[in-house]
Design an enzyme around this catalytic site. Structure first.
Site, PDB file in Angstrom:
ATOM      1  N   GLY A   1       9.484  18.489  57.782  1.00 19.75           N
ATOM      2  CA  GLY A   1       8.135  18.997  57.515  1.00 19.75           C
ATOM      3  C   GLY A   1       7.085  17.912  57.691  1.00 19.75           C
ATOM      4  O   GLY A   1       5.987  18.170  58.199  1.00 19.75           O
ATOM      5  N   ASP A   2       7.425  16.684  57.299  1.00 18.04           N
ATOM      6  CA  ASP A   2       6.486  15.569  57.456  1.00 18.04           C
ATOM      7  C   ASP A   2       6.320  15.193  58.926  1.00 18.04           C
ATOM      8  O   ASP A   2       5.233  14.812  59.358  1.00 18.04           O
ATOM      9  CB  ASP A   2       6.963  14.350  56.661  1.00 18.04           C
ATOM     10  CG  ASP A   2       6.980  14.604  55.164  1.00 18.04           C
ATOM     11  OD1 ASP A   2       6.167  15.427  54.697  1.00 18.04           O
ATOM     12  OD2 ASP A   2       7.795  13.985  54.452  1.00 18.04           O
TER      13      ASP A   2
ATOM     14  N   ASP B   1      13.780   5.093  49.494  1.00 23.91           N
ATOM     15  CA  ASP B   1      14.913   5.996  49.265  1.00 23.91           C
ATOM     16  C   ASP B   1      16.188   5.180  49.050  1.00 23.91           C
ATOM     17  O   ASP B   1      16.534   4.353  49.890  1.00 23.91           O
ATOM     18  CB  ASP B   1      15.115   6.915  50.483  1.00 23.91           C
ATOM     19  CG  ASP B   1      13.979   7.904  50.667  1.00 23.91           C
ATOM     20  OD1 ASP B   1      13.226   8.136  49.707  1.00 23.91           O
ATOM     21  OD2 ASP B   1      13.847   8.443  51.786  1.00 23.91           O
TER      22      ASP B   1
ATOM     23  N   GLY C   1       8.724   8.995  51.353  1.00 27.39           N
ATOM     24  CA  GLY C   1       7.413   9.330  50.778  1.00 27.39           C
ATOM     25  C   GLY C   1       6.672  10.161  51.811  1.00 27.39           C
ATOM     26  O   GLY C   1       6.587   9.788  52.982  1.00 27.39           O
ATOM     27  N   LYS C   2       6.163  11.318  51.395  1.00 31.55           N
ATOM     28  CA  LYS C   2       5.547  12.248  52.346  1.00 31.55           C
ATOM     29  C   LYS C   2       4.398  11.613  53.132  1.00 31.55           C
ATOM     30  O   LYS C   2       4.276  11.797  54.345  1.00 31.55           O
ATOM     31  CB  LYS C   2       5.058  13.501  51.624  1.00 31.55           C
ATOM     32  CG  LYS C   2       6.201  14.355  51.084  1.00 31.55           C
ATOM     33  CD  LYS C   2       5.685  15.574  50.337  1.00 31.55           C
ATOM     34  CE  LYS C   2       6.796  16.267  49.570  1.00 31.55           C
ATOM     35  NZ  LYS C   2       7.877  16.769  50.418  1.00 31.55           N
TER      36      LYS C   2
END
Length: 325
Positions: A271-272, A30, A56-57
């Site tokens: 969420g991850d 990022d 990165g998920k």
């Protein structure tokens, strides 16, 4: 070529052999610029802060599981470049096995260029790069680790073909599969549903997959039913601050599991954090009722939104209440 240097190889293999949670997915660097407002087309403006983060998920989910104490292995592909080298070091710092972290000369490490305004509005450009070169051959090489895991997680930031192959390998070995269809694609291959023991998405992903509006827990319950009818064993739809909704073939009535309200500072990667925590509980506390796993995972994700950054905001076991373990 996997990223485990020869001297450390035996140690790496021991870790990989024991990995209870294997993640097949993405690593993104990022590149974040903070500005007072977003620039207009053709305009150059001054920002007040820049930082490089790890995202990165796939890797996010793996890092959260590892910080809770899971033995983890990351199956992914980065570039043979400085970002790729730094990413491998980041995984190692988090005690994640990199035996199946591949490096390629054919593409750059995945990046996300992110501009965030003072209002918290952002614009993001993702260049998936090496992530899209993770192929079925790489996965067959990693099959030994996948088939010995307790839980295998995958998402959609690598090619759907790679994620599908990972799900097939895990499923055929009786490994519990946790699939996070993010970013969502409307015409998802039907096999993704039938190969998913636990299918976990957020409200916007549920909307894309079902074409239903998901604005409330009741709506989420309807969408979950549509997804379950496509063959998933368990469907979880996360609703941000509203918690989540669960539905399973054994309990076919949807249940809303609220979460406690917190003051969010940065919701990036929440969420991850939830998915990584859920994988930890599925692997290490398989007899815990699913509802309890979801409550605990929501609590951990709620801790992550109270700090800035993505992986940097993910809590360690030592910083969490003892009753979560």
């Amino acid at each position: 070529m996997a990223a485990s240097g020869e001297p450390g190889r035996q140690w790496q293999e021991k870790v990989a052999a024991a990995a209870a949670v294997v993640v097949v997915g993405s690593c993104m660097t990022d590149l974040v610029s903070l500005t007072s407002r977003l620039p207009k087309t053709g305009e150059t403006i001054h920002g007040h802060k820049f930082f490089i983060g790890f995202g990165g998920k796939g890797a996010n989910q793996c890092v959260q599981a590892a910080r809770l104490g899971a033995k983890t292995s990351m199956v992914c592909k980065v570039g043979k470049d400085s970002f790729g080298n730094d990413y491998i070091e980041n995984l190692k710092q988090n005690d994640i096995s990199t035996e199946f972290t591949y490096q390629t000369k054919d593409a750059a490490t995945g990046t996300a260029s992110i501009i965030v305004s003072n209002e918290g509005q952002n614009i993001i450009v993702i260049v998936a790069g090496a992530n899209l070169l993770l192929n079925t051959e790489d996965l067959r090489e990693a099959a030994s680790a996948i088939s010995r895991a307790k839980v295998m997680i995958c998402q959609l930031e690598v090619t759907p073909a790679a994620s599908l192959e990972a799900l097939r390998i895990a499923h055929s070995s009786g490994v519990k599969t946790l699939f996070n269809p993010a970013p969502a694609i409307a015409d998802l291959d039907p096999q993704f549903y039938t190969l998913s023991d636990v299918f976990c998405c957020n409200e916007s992903e549920a909307e894309i997959l079902t074409s239903l509006e998901v604005g409330s827990p009741a709506d989420a319950g309807k969408a979950a039913l549509v997804l379950m009818e496509r063959g998933c064993r368990v469907v979880i739809i996360t609703l941000g601050a509203e918690g989540c909704v669960m539905l399973s073939q054994t309990e076919p009535v949807s249940k809303h599991i609220p979460t406690e309200k917190v003051k969010a500072v940065d919701t990036t990667g929440a969420g991850d954090s939830f998915v990584g925590a859920l994988a930890f509980y599925l692997a290490y506390y398989p007899n815990l009722p699913l509802e309890e796993m979801l409550k605990r995972s929501s609590f951990i994700a709620a801790v992550s939104v109270q700090a800035i950054g993505t992986q940097s905001s993910y809590p360690y076991k030592k910083d969490l209440p003892l009753d979560l373990f």
